[in-house]
Design a protein around this motif. Structure first.
Motif, mmCIF file in Angstrom:
data_model
loop_
_atom_site.group_PDB
_atom_site.id
_atom_site.type_symbol
_atom_site.label_atom_id
_atom_site.label_comp_id
_atom_site.label_asym_id
_atom_site.label_seq_id
_atom_site.Cartn_x
_atom_site.Cartn_y
_atom_site.Cartn_z
ATOM 1 N N LEU A 1 -3.472 9.635 -6.761
ATOM 2 C CA LEU A 1 -3.631 8.384 -6.015
ATOM 3 C C LEU A 1 -4.003 8.655 -4.556
ATOM 4 O O LEU A 1 -4.841 7.949 -3.983
ATOM 5 C CB LEU A 1 -2.348 7.559 -6.085
ATOM 6 C CG LEU A 1 -2.064 6.873 -7.422
ATOM 7 C CD1 LEU A 1 -0.707 6.194 -7.386
ATOM 8 C CD2 LEU A 1 -3.147 5.892 -7.769
ATOM 9 N N ALA A 2 -3.389 9.659 -3.962
ATOM 10 C CA ALA A 2 -3.724 10.016 -2.581
ATOM 11 C C ALA A 2 -5.174 10.490 -2.474
ATOM 12 O O ALA A 2 -5.903 10.105 -1.552
ATOM 13 C CB ALA A 2 -2.772 11.092 -2.072
ATOM 14 N N ALA A 3 -5.605 11.322 -3.422
ATOM 15 C CA ALA A 3 -6.990 11.805 -3.402
ATOM 16 C C ALA A 3 -7.979 10.664 -3.622
ATOM 17 O O ALA A 3 -9.024 10.600 -2.966
ATOM 18 C CB ALA A 3 -7.180 12.881 -4.462
ATOM 19 N N ALA A 4 -7.655 9.755 -4.542
ATOM 20 C CA ALA A 4 -8.541 8.617 -4.793
ATOM 21 C C ALA A 4 -8.624 7.714 -3.568
ATOM 22 O O ALA A 4 -9.709 7.238 -3.204
ATOM 23 C CB ALA A 4 -8.056 7.828 -5.999
ATOM 24 N N GLY A 5 -7.515 7.484 -2.906
ATOM 25 C CA GLY A 5 -7.522 6.661 -1.703
ATOM 26 C C GLY A 5 -8.329 7.291 -0.585
ATOM 27 O O GLY A 5 -9.103 6.620 0.101
ATOM 28 N N LEU A 6 -8.158 8.597 -0.398
ATOM 29 C CA LEU A 6 -8.925 9.302 0.639
ATOM 30 C C LEU A 6 -10.418 9.287 0.318
ATOM 31 O O LEU A 6 -11.252 9.052 1.194
ATOM 32 C CB LEU A 6 -8.426 10.741 0.761
ATOM 33 C CG LEU A 6 -9.098 11.605 1.817
ATOM 34 C CD1 LEU A 6 -8.825 11.042 3.204
ATOM 35 C CD2 LEU A 6 -8.612 13.030 1.727
ATOM 36 N N GLY A 7 -10.761 9.520 -0.939
ATOM 37 C CA GLY A 7 -12.175 9.499 -1.339
ATOM 38 C C GLY A 7 -12.792 8.122 -1.172
ATOM 39 O O GLY A 7 -13.921 8.001 -0.683
ATOM 40 N N LEU A 8 -12.070 7.095 -1.540
ATOM 41 C CA LEU A 8 -12.585 5.737 -1.382
ATOM 42 C C LEU A 8 -12.770 5.392 0.087
ATOM 43 O O LEU A 8 -13.769 4.787 0.472
ATOM 44 C CB LEU A 8 -11.631 4.741 -2.043
ATOM 45 C CG LEU A 8 -12.055 3.290 -2.042
ATOM 46 C CD1 LEU A 8 -13.349 3.123 -2.833
ATOM 47 C CD2 LEU A 8 -10.974 2.409 -2.611
#
Length: 116
Positions: A82-89
């Protein structure tokens, strides 16, 4: 004389436009290859991460019940994803690369357009 200059100017504009398009397409090919290689590396990293968490879970079984160790590992994996997806978005939404390329193309067209 006037038609000759106009024709020459239009020919130069077409040559510059063709050169710009060729440059953009060559850069696009490089970007697609780079994206493919990054995707392959991400898949390998995903498998590696799975096995690392499996190793950590098996090691945590010495301290916790088996179900609790797997639950903890799954929870950590979920939070990291979730942290990686949020940062990527966040980064994708900030990126203006496509707009910058379009603006550069428009500026090049305006620079070589006839101003009569």
């Amino acid at each position: 004389m006037y038609r000759y200059r106009t024709g020459l100017l239009l020919q130069r504009v077409q040559e510059r436009t063709t050169a710009t398009k060729a440059l953009l397409f060559s850069e696009l090919k490089k970007a697609v290859l780079g994206a493919f290689l990054i995707g392959a590396a991400a898949i390998a990293l995903l498998y590696t991460t799975f096995f690392v968490f499996l190793l950590v879970t098996e090691a945590a079984e010495a301290l916790l019940p088996r179900w609790a160790a797997y639950f903890l590992a799954a929870l950590v994996m979920l939070l990291l994803s979730l942290a990686a997806a949020g940062l990527g978005l966040h980064r994708v939404l900030r990126m203006r690369l496509a707009g910058a390329a379009a603006n550069a193309y428009r500026k090049a067209r305006q620079a070589f357009s006839p101003s009569w």
